[in-house]
Design a protein around this motif. Structure first.
Motif, PDB file in Angstrom:
ATOM      1  N   VAL A 237       0.863  -1.172   0.000  1.00 25.96           N
ATOM      2  CA  VAL A 237       0.000   0.000   0.000  1.00 25.96           C
ATOM      3  C   VAL A 237       0.906   1.229   0.000  1.00 25.96           C
ATOM      4  CG1 VAL A 237      -0.189   0.190   2.540  1.00 25.96           C
ATOM      5  CG2 VAL A 237      -2.021   1.085   1.072  1.00 25.96           C
ATOM      6  N   TYR A 238       0.509   2.250  -0.756  1.00 27.57           N
ATOM      7  CA  TYR A 238       1.211   3.529  -0.675  1.00 27.57           C
ATOM      8  C   TYR A 238       0.772   4.246   0.595  1.00 27.57           C
ATOM      9  CZ  TYR A 238       2.438   3.142  -5.667  1.00 27.57           C
ATOM     10  OH  TYR A 238       2.935   2.736  -6.887  1.00 27.57           O
ATOM     11  N   VAL A 239       1.731   4.832   1.295  1.00 29.35           N
ATOM     12  CA  VAL A 239       1.442   5.661   2.471  1.00 29.35           C
ATOM     13  C   VAL A 239       2.045   7.035   2.211  1.00 29.35           C
ATOM     14  CG1 VAL A 239       1.575   5.881   4.970  1.00 29.35           C
ATOM     15  CG2 VAL A 239       1.574   3.598   3.926  1.00 29.35           C
ATOM     16  N   GLU A 264       4.071  -4.405   2.066  1.00 28.16           N
ATOM     17  CA  GLU A 264       5.126  -3.501   1.624  1.00 28.16           C
ATOM     18  C   GLU A 264       4.572  -2.081   1.667  1.00 28.16           C
ATOM     19  OE1 GLU A 264       7.321  -2.168  -2.506  1.00 28.16           O
ATOM     20  OE2 GLU A 264       6.755  -4.282  -2.278  1.00 28.16           O
ATOM     21  N   LEU A 265       5.155  -1.237   2.504  1.00 22.97           N
ATOM     22  CA  LEU A 265       4.730   0.165   2.594  1.00 22.97           C
ATOM     23  C   LEU A 265       5.555   0.964   1.592  1.00 22.97           C
ATOM     24  CD1 LEU A 265       4.407   0.586   6.470  1.00 22.97           C
ATOM     25  CD2 LEU A 265       2.715  -0.244   4.811  1.00 22.97           C
ATOM     26  N   ASN A 266       4.880   1.496   0.593  1.00 27.05           N
ATOM     27  CA  ASN A 266       5.552   2.168  -0.512  1.00 27.05           C
ATOM     28  C   ASN A 266       5.441   3.678  -0.313  1.00 27.05           C
ATOM     29  OD1 ASN A 266       6.149   3.314  -3.133  1.00 27.05           O
ATOM     30  ND2 ASN A 266       5.835   1.288  -4.015  1.00 27.05           N
ATOM     31  N   TYR A 267       6.590   4.354  -0.293  1.00 25.92           N
ATOM     32  CA  TYR A 267       6.620   5.794  -0.043  1.00 25.92           C
ATOM     33  C   TYR A 267       6.959   6.603  -1.297  1.00 25.92           C
ATOM     34  CZ  TYR A 267       6.585   4.306   4.825  1.00 25.92           C
ATOM     35  OH  TYR A 267       6.255   3.726   6.034  1.00 25.92           O
ATOM     36  N   PHE A 297      -3.698   6.565   2.747  1.00 26.78           N
ATOM     37  CA  PHE A 297      -3.499   5.196   2.270  1.00 26.78           C
ATOM     38  C   PHE A 297      -4.113   5.079   0.881  1.00 26.78           C
ATOM     39  CE2 PHE A 297      -3.408   5.204   6.846  1.00 26.78           C
ATOM     40  CZ  PHE A 297      -2.326   4.388   7.151  1.00 26.78           C
ATOM     41  N   PHE A 298      -3.339   4.516  -0.057  1.00 24.65           N
ATOM     42  CA  PHE A 298      -3.659   4.629  -1.479  1.00 24.65           C
ATOM     43  C   PHE A 298      -3.072   3.426  -2.225  1.00 24.65           C
ATOM     44  CE2 PHE A 298      -2.186   6.881  -5.539  1.00 24.65           C
ATOM     45  CZ  PHE A 298      -3.434   6.918  -6.134  1.00 24.65           C
ATOM     46  N   ASP A 299      -3.750   2.992  -3.294  1.00 26.00           N
ATOM     47  CA  ASP A 299      -3.243   1.834  -4.035  1.00 26.00           C
ATOM     48  C   ASP A 299      -2.576   2.191  -5.363  1.00 26.00           C
ATOM     49  OD1 ASP A 299      -5.383   2.317  -5.806  1.00 26.00           O
ATOM     50  OD2 ASP A 299      -6.630   0.727  -4.987  1.00 26.00           O
ATOM     51  N   GLY A 300      -2.597   3.454  -5.755  1.00 25.25           N
ATOM     52  CA  GLY A 300      -1.957   3.851  -6.998  1.00 25.25           C
ATOM     53  C   GLY A 300      -2.961   4.181  -8.087  1.00 25.25           C
ATOM     54  N   ILE A 301      -2.464   4.687  -9.196  1.00 30.04           N
ATOM     55  CA  ILE A 301      -3.304   5.083 -10.325  1.00 30.04           C
ATOM     56  C   ILE A 301      -3.302   3.945 -11.340  1.00 30.04           C
ATOM     57  CG2 ILE A 301      -3.657   6.788 -12.145  1.00 30.04           C
ATOM     58  CD1 ILE A 301      -2.201   8.807 -10.312  1.00 30.04           C
ATOM     59  N   HIS A 302      -4.404   3.210 -11.389  1.00 28.62           N
ATOM     60  CA  HIS A 302      -4.483   2.035 -12.257  1.00 28.62           C
ATOM     61  C   HIS A 302      -5.270   2.353 -13.520  1.00 28.62           C
ATOM     62  CE1 HIS A 302      -8.537   1.605 -10.641  1.00 28.62           C
ATOM     63  NE2 HIS A 302      -8.034   1.565  -9.412  1.00 28.62           N
ATOM     64  N   GLU A 303      -5.386   1.374 -14.385  1.00 26.53           N
ATOM     65  CA  GLU A 303      -5.955   1.585 -15.715  1.00 26.53           C
ATOM     66  C   GLU A 303      -7.454   1.906 -15.707  1.00 26.53           C
ATOM     67  OE1 GLU A 303      -5.382  -2.884 -14.937  1.00 26.53           O
ATOM     68  OE2 GLU A 303      -4.273  -1.008 -14.643  1.00 26.53           O
ATOM     69  N   ASP A 304      -8.146   1.655 -14.601  1.00 26.82           N
ATOM     70  CA  ASP A 304      -9.581   1.942 -14.528  1.00 26.82           C
ATOM     71  C   ASP A 304      -9.897   3.207 -13.744  1.00 26.82           C
ATOM     72  OD1 ASP A 304     -10.504  -0.376 -15.986  1.00 26.82           O
ATOM     73  OD2 ASP A 304      -9.840  -1.562 -14.282  1.00 26.82           O
TER      74      ASP A 304
END
Length: 346
Positions: A237-239, A264-267, A297-304
């Motif tokens: 997850v992005y933090v 995995e905490l992604n910064y 808390f965020f999962d990223g910019i995906h195709e949808d």
């Protein structure tokens, strides 16, 4: 999550003895704290099947994409309110209901065009020892509506955050029923108007139900049900923002993660100069600008992202569960530690 950039302008559960000092001198939770039965039962109550059941309602075609102030959004709001009523979780007494009206005029003055009146939804569990101190767990329940007859369901954005807030509230209520309610009060804040300009959270921060000086933290959840191309298949997850204002919040979140699902905490986006400017693009910013520590808390910019294909059948429910459990665990620590977390950065 808002698409257009905004201009830049230990878990110490029931006693303080459960915390230890880490290398930075700040308190982190001891392993034994996580074996408290009330915590364990509440944590285990956060289930993928519950998240899925609620999301298939919140992100259904019936809600018509939940555009700000629309009949579909109001219908989604009714579902959320009834959920809290059924759990026995009330609203802030000072508010008088679960709804905080966000007037059309307020949004219009901030570039909201002709949006109709809308509402933030607030549910509340009063703290047992420090009720005046408020932990906010937030997520926006609006999306972008229907375009050319096509419903934009917004299952991830931000249906995933909406149902996570609901499920985390249920977990805290389970602990309260077991006699171990949070020491600090918890405000479960579902904000409106995020997609048009963070209007609901701005209105709350301008018209807080509880003094901002008493607000300890905002844990904001905006898109946590998917993965992005850079992290496909990963448990992550992005933090964002967790160490912008407080040296303790990032430490607490990382300790909670290590003792639970160890994601995995992604910064990557945890940088004021990042081109995506995500620190300014979701509702936590309207707390951070008032010097209240935040974690987004965020999962990223995906195709949808912001497409009609953002549907509930594409959500990774086991991963959504793990991320919700992490946020619950972080909130549990902050709500129950002896001293409120410090603000020591600007």
């Amino acid at each position: 999550m808002r698409k257009i950039l905004i201009p830049l302008f230990a878990i110490a559960v029931m006693t303080s003895c459960g915390a230890v000092k880490n290398s930075e001198g700040t308190s982190s939770p001891s392993i034994s704290t996580y074996h408290d039965k009330a915590f364990s039962d509440a944590y285990a109550s956060i289930k993928a099947e519950n998240l899925k059941r609620n999301l298939y309602v919140i992100a259904s075609d019936e809600m018509e994409g939940r555009d700000t102030g629309s009949p579909g959004q109001k219908k989604a709001g009714e579902y959320i309110v009834n959920y809290y009523k059924n759990l026995g979780i009330s609203h802030p007494k000072a508010l008088g209901s679960y709804y905080q009206k966000v007037p059309s005029d307020f949004m219009k003055k901030r570039g909201g065009g002709n949006l109709p009146d809308s509402e933030n939804i607030l549910a509340f569990i009063e703290g047992s020892e420090k009720p005046e101190e408020i932990v906010v767990i937030s997520g926006h329940y609006d999306h972008v509506g229907t375009k050319n007859g096509v419903v934009y369901n917004g299952a991830d954005d931000d249906g995933s955050g909406t149902v996570a807030v609901m499920e985390i509230a249920k977990a805290f209520q389970e602990a309260k029923k077991a006699g171990k309610g949070p020491k600090r009060s918890i405000l479960f804040l579902h904000v409106t108007g995020e997609e048009h300009g963070l209007f609901g959270s701005e209105f709350y921060s301008d018209n807080p139900v509880f003094p901002l000086a008493n607000t300890v933290v905002d844990l904001n959840i905006d898109m946590i049900g998917r993965d992005d191309p850079a992290n496909r298949g990963k448990q992550y997850v992005y933090v964002i923002g967790s160490d912008m204002l407080s040296s303790q919040l990032k430490v607490i979140n990382e300790a909670a993660n290590k003792k639970t699902n160890n994601l995995e905490l992604n910064y990557k986006y945890d940088d004021l100069n990042d081109p995506e400017q995500l620190y300014y693009r979701s509702d936590h910013y309207n707390f951070a600008k008032h010097n209240i520590p935040v974690a987004f808390f965020f999962d990223g910019i995906h195709e949808d992202y912001h497409k009609p294909t953002d549907k509930p059948d594409k959500i990774d429910y086991p991963l959504l569960q793990k991320r919700a459990q992490l946020i619950f665990t972080t909130a549990w620590d902050i709500a129950n530690r002896a001293e409120r977390i410090i603000v020591d950065k600007k």
